[in-house]
Design an enzyme around this catalytic site. Structure first.
Site, PDB file in Angstrom:
ATOM      1  N   GLU A 176       0.836  -1.215   0.000  1.00  0.00           N
ATOM      2  CA  GLU A 176       0.000   0.000   0.000  1.00  0.00           C
ATOM      3  C   GLU A 176       0.870   1.264   0.000  1.00  0.00           C
ATOM      4  O   GLU A 176       0.559   2.254  -0.659  1.00  0.00           O
ATOM      5  CB  GLU A 176      -0.933   0.027   1.221  1.00  0.00           C
ATOM      6  N   ARG A 180       0.563   3.804  -3.194  1.00  0.00           N
ATOM      7  CA  ARG A 180      -0.076   5.101  -2.939  1.00  0.00           C
ATOM      8  C   ARG A 180       0.949   6.210  -2.785  1.00  0.00           C
ATOM      9  O   ARG A 180       0.835   7.263  -3.420  1.00  0.00           O
ATOM     10  CB  ARG A 180      -0.938   5.036  -1.675  1.00  0.00           C
ATOM     11  N   ASP A 308      -5.502  -9.946  -7.818  1.00  0.00           N
ATOM     12  CA  ASP A 308      -5.816  -8.981  -8.886  1.00  0.00           C
ATOM     13  C   ASP A 308      -4.639  -8.330  -9.616  1.00  0.00           C
ATOM     14  O   ASP A 308      -4.423  -8.549 -10.806  1.00  0.00           O
ATOM     15  CB  ASP A 308      -6.753  -7.882  -8.346  1.00  0.00           C
ATOM     16  N   GLU A 479     -12.674   0.597  -9.468  1.00  0.00           N
ATOM     17  CA  GLU A 479     -12.338  -0.365 -10.531  1.00  0.00           C
ATOM     18  C   GLU A 479     -13.262  -0.309 -11.739  1.00  0.00           C
ATOM     19  O   GLU A 479     -12.813  -0.463 -12.870  1.00  0.00           O
ATOM     20  CB  GLU A 479     -12.278  -1.789  -9.963  1.00  0.00           C
TER      21      GLU A 479
END
Ligand code: NAG
Length: 583
Positions: A176, A180, A308, A479
């Site tokens: 993360e 980010r 994913d 998404e």
């Protein structure tokens, strides 16, 4: 909406021409015919009303399908004949900018510099007690730059210069933080060439790479930024997530490219090598890897959480270095064939294409059996656009692919991926057929003899009056609009903008807080909505950015020159000077 293509109105029979010289008898007969016709019509109207009354759900779906439109399948020839207009839709684009300002100004007022924002309580919080790492500010900067919101940007930049520090004694999620914060800094640097961003990015990158000090070089899931020490995940038997270790590559490689220091590149690339060597016979990837052995652990296989962006970054690594590293193309193509063989299904009656999960279960003899679960995370909705992007990249038959692609411009595999991508976008839009027009976090699809009754082929598991399951929430996720943006750029089909606008309107209607900012919806299928006090950082970095780009003209961040990291931070495509991949 799925059946709108199937249900067609029968053409009414055209009335016969009447003659000119009507006799009285003839006229009388016609009058009585007219009277009968009136009665018949009345009866039809009454029975239609009764039918509508009793079949309201059905009618509502049908009406929605008609008003929302639908793209089913893809007729290459017909679509190629449509005129393509990729110019901006300025009023809609500007409405998205206004929404961004509305979100940002509330955050800035109540929580400037804090990692996360709670718009209802008007407060901020940090990921750890050690203090913030610019989670929200850094994630939002490139959106400001693209939108040209200059005053907000100037204050955010000042905060980065004066308030941002990574010298924090706390455990941060490696993945993360990379996507980010490192991603946000790198993208801000690309858009401004302001050295402050590259300095901060390098400082963070130097801390992050200590997570890779494991036997095989697979990074640990957490990192103590001040100590520069990786910290294993306590929850998952010390295993690491496949998606987490394979979704740091665009960021670290671009950092190497900018700094001319190979170390980031080597760490990132080595992970891909370990994964390639760990390939399992199906070509699929389990969502967990053992960091000591460098092998896939037996675990669920899915395109949703923890799986994913492994698939996403295979394609994007190939794109990032201008198609100079064929190994990623091979890995991507291999994975897509495996996904088509094992994970793609079509729903029972509406014919919706969806992805499944397969999970391992041990029987009494200790033998592993794989069970299919017809469950699709909202997260998987990136995959429709990703498949379409892959189709015009690794699936291109020659050097040029038109907008929209012509059939002969794609290979057989390219066509397969294109069609699946188009259909998956349609499925994700079908899951927006809820009371709010927002789609839930997780949907399940009906399978034969599962005993489920529901309006659609999909349903929210555990939903019943008075009970709100976790799956029912919408947390401002990007998404679907991400896929709509890609699909629009690759086709020019206005339907994708219409769908995107519908989602934007639903967010405005249900997530916007009177006092400023946007919150998450607890149940997309219940009105009035109940909100959860959180504005995820990806609202400003991804959801509103992709919506902005959807309504901008195609010279804004063109897909031929940029690749987006998984947090929607655009990086320029470059030609590698450091290495050209492994094999
Ligand atoms: C978050 O961390 C920053 C930096 O240490 C600090 O200034 C701020 O007060 C913290 N916010 C909260 C809500 O604790």
């Amino acid at each position: 909406m799925a059946d709108s293509g199937v249900r067609k109105r029968k053409n009414a029979k055209s009335s016969e021409d009447s003659g000119n010289n009507d006799s009285a008898a003839e006229r009388a007969r016609k009058d009585s015919d007219a009277a009968i016709l009136k009665h018949v019509l009345l009866a039809v109207v009454i029975s239609a009303s009764i039918f509508l009354y009793h079949n309201w759900d059905y009618a509502r779906t049908f009406i929605r399908a008609k008003t929302r439109g639908s793209i089913e399948g893809w007729d290459f020839e017909a679509k190629s004949k449509m005129s393509v207009d990729l110019s901006a839709d300025a009023p809609k684009r500007d409405a998205v900018v206004a929404a961004f300002k509305y979100a940002w100004s509330a955050y800035e007022r109540d929580a400037m510099g804090d990692d996360e924002y709670h718009p209802i309580g008007k407060s901020g919080s940090n990921l750890t007690d050690a203090g913030g790492i610019g989670y929200t500010v850094v994630d939002s900067i490139d959106t400001m730059l693209l939108m040209g919101v200059d005053e907000e940007y100037a204050r955010a930049r000042k905060w980065v210069a004066e308030g941002l520090s990574f010298d924090r004694q706390g455990n941060f999620n490696t993945f993360e933080t990379t996507i980010r914060v490192l991603g946000g800094l790198l993208s801000a640097y690309d858009l401004t060439h302001d050295d402050i961003y590259l300095e901060r990015a390098k400082d963070l990158g130097d801390r992050l790479i200590s997570a890779f000090s494991t036997p095989m070089g697979l990074p640990l899931s957490q990192i103590n930024l001040a100590k520069r020490e990786g910290v294993p995940d306590q929850d998952n038997r010390g295993l690491v997530s496949t998606a987490e270790v394979s979704t740091l590559q665009l960021e670290l490689k671009y950092l190497s490219y900018l700094t001319d220091e190979e170390v980031y590149w080597e760490k990132a690339e080595n992970v891909m090598k370990v994964i390639k060597d760990a390939r399992i016979p199906t070509g699929l990837a389990s969502i967990f890897l053992d960091p000591n052995e460098g092998k896939f652990a037996i675990g669920p296989i899915r395109l949703g959480s923890r799986g994913d962006s492994y698939y996403e970054y295979l394609l994007k690594q190939y794109i990032q270095t201008d198609r100079a590293e064929p190994v990623y193309r091979e890995m991507y193509d291999d994975a897509m064939t495996a996904v088509h063989t094992h994970l793609i299904r079509k729903s029972e009656t509406e014919g919706l294409t969806y992805t499944t999960e397969i999970i391992p279960e041990r029987d009494r003899q200790g033998k592993i059996n794989w069970r299919m679960i017809p469950k699709q995370d909202h997260l998987v909705c990136f995959f429709g656009g990703s498949l379409m992007l892959g189709a015009v990249t690794t699936g291109a038959a020659g050097d040029h692919v038109s907008v929209p692609p012509r059939e002969d411009e794609l290979t057989a595999q390219g066509k397969r991926d294109w069609l699946t991508g188009v259909e998956l976008v349609r499925t994700c839009m079908a899951t927006h057929e809820t009371a709010t027009g927002l789609s839930p976090e997780i949907v399940h699809f009906r399978t034969p003899n599962d005993g489920i009754t529901s309006e659609h082929d999909w349903y929210i598991k555990g939903a019943r009056p008075g009970h709100t399951p976790y799956d029912a929430r919408y947390i401002l996720r990007p998404e679907t609009v991400e896929s709509l943006f890609i699909a629009f750029r690759l086709t020019g089909d206005p339907q994708y903008r219409k769908w995107g606008w519908g989602i934007f309107e639903a967010i405005e209607k249900h997530c916007r807080i009177e006092s400023g900012g946007y919150a998450s919806v607890l149940n997309v299928d219940a009105l009035p909505v109940e909100l959860e006090d959180k504005m995820e950082t990806f609202l400003m970095s991804e959801t509103l950015k992709y919506l902005y780009l959807l309504f901008s003209d195609d010279s804004v961040v063109p897909l031929s020159k940029y690749v987006f990291n998984t947090e929607a931070h655009p990086f320029p495509i470059f030609h590698p000077t450091i290495r050209t991949g492994f094999s």
